[in-house]
Design a protein around this motif. Structure first.
Motif: not given
Length: 123
Positions: A48-76
């Protein structure tokens, strides 16, 4: 050849396709760029993306840890916050915060308990 940075794409864990779509597409206003499954009944991996921000979302076990934290610097950020507040989303109503180090921040929590902090630097 020297290293050339292109961009960072966080991978966030997802468990429920319908809830992820509702949160990222309907609430946050991201666009679905693509999705992939190895077979119809296997886990979903999507971008998924918006205004240059791109994220991958995965239902695959082991791809990522639930409860992670991402910081995205934006304007507006104030405008983005107003856009989200106008939607009156039933599962979250994020507020704006002024952290001690300055700037302005808004944190949202997705259905898999991943936190995304949208931050705008002071000035």
């Amino acid at each position: 050849m020297p290293l050339a940075y292109l961009r960072t794409v966080p991978v966030l864990r997802s468990f429920d396709e319908a809830k992820a779509r509702e949160f990222y597409l309907d609430f946050l206003g991201f666009t679905l760029d693509w999705e992939h499954r190895f077979e119809p009944d296997l886990p979903l991996y999507m971008q998924v993306s918006r205004d240059g921000i791109v994220l991958h979302l995965s239902e695959h076990h082991g791809d990522a840890t639930p409860g992670s934290h991402v910081r995205i610097e934006i304007k507006g950020l104030r405008g983005f916050h107003a856009e989200l507040a106008a939607k009156a989303y039933k599962n979250t109503r994020p507020g704006l915060e002024k952290p001690p180090w300055g700037g302005l921040e808004m944190t949202v929590t997705d259905p898999a308990s991943n936190r995304i902090t949208f931050a705008e630097r002071k000035g």
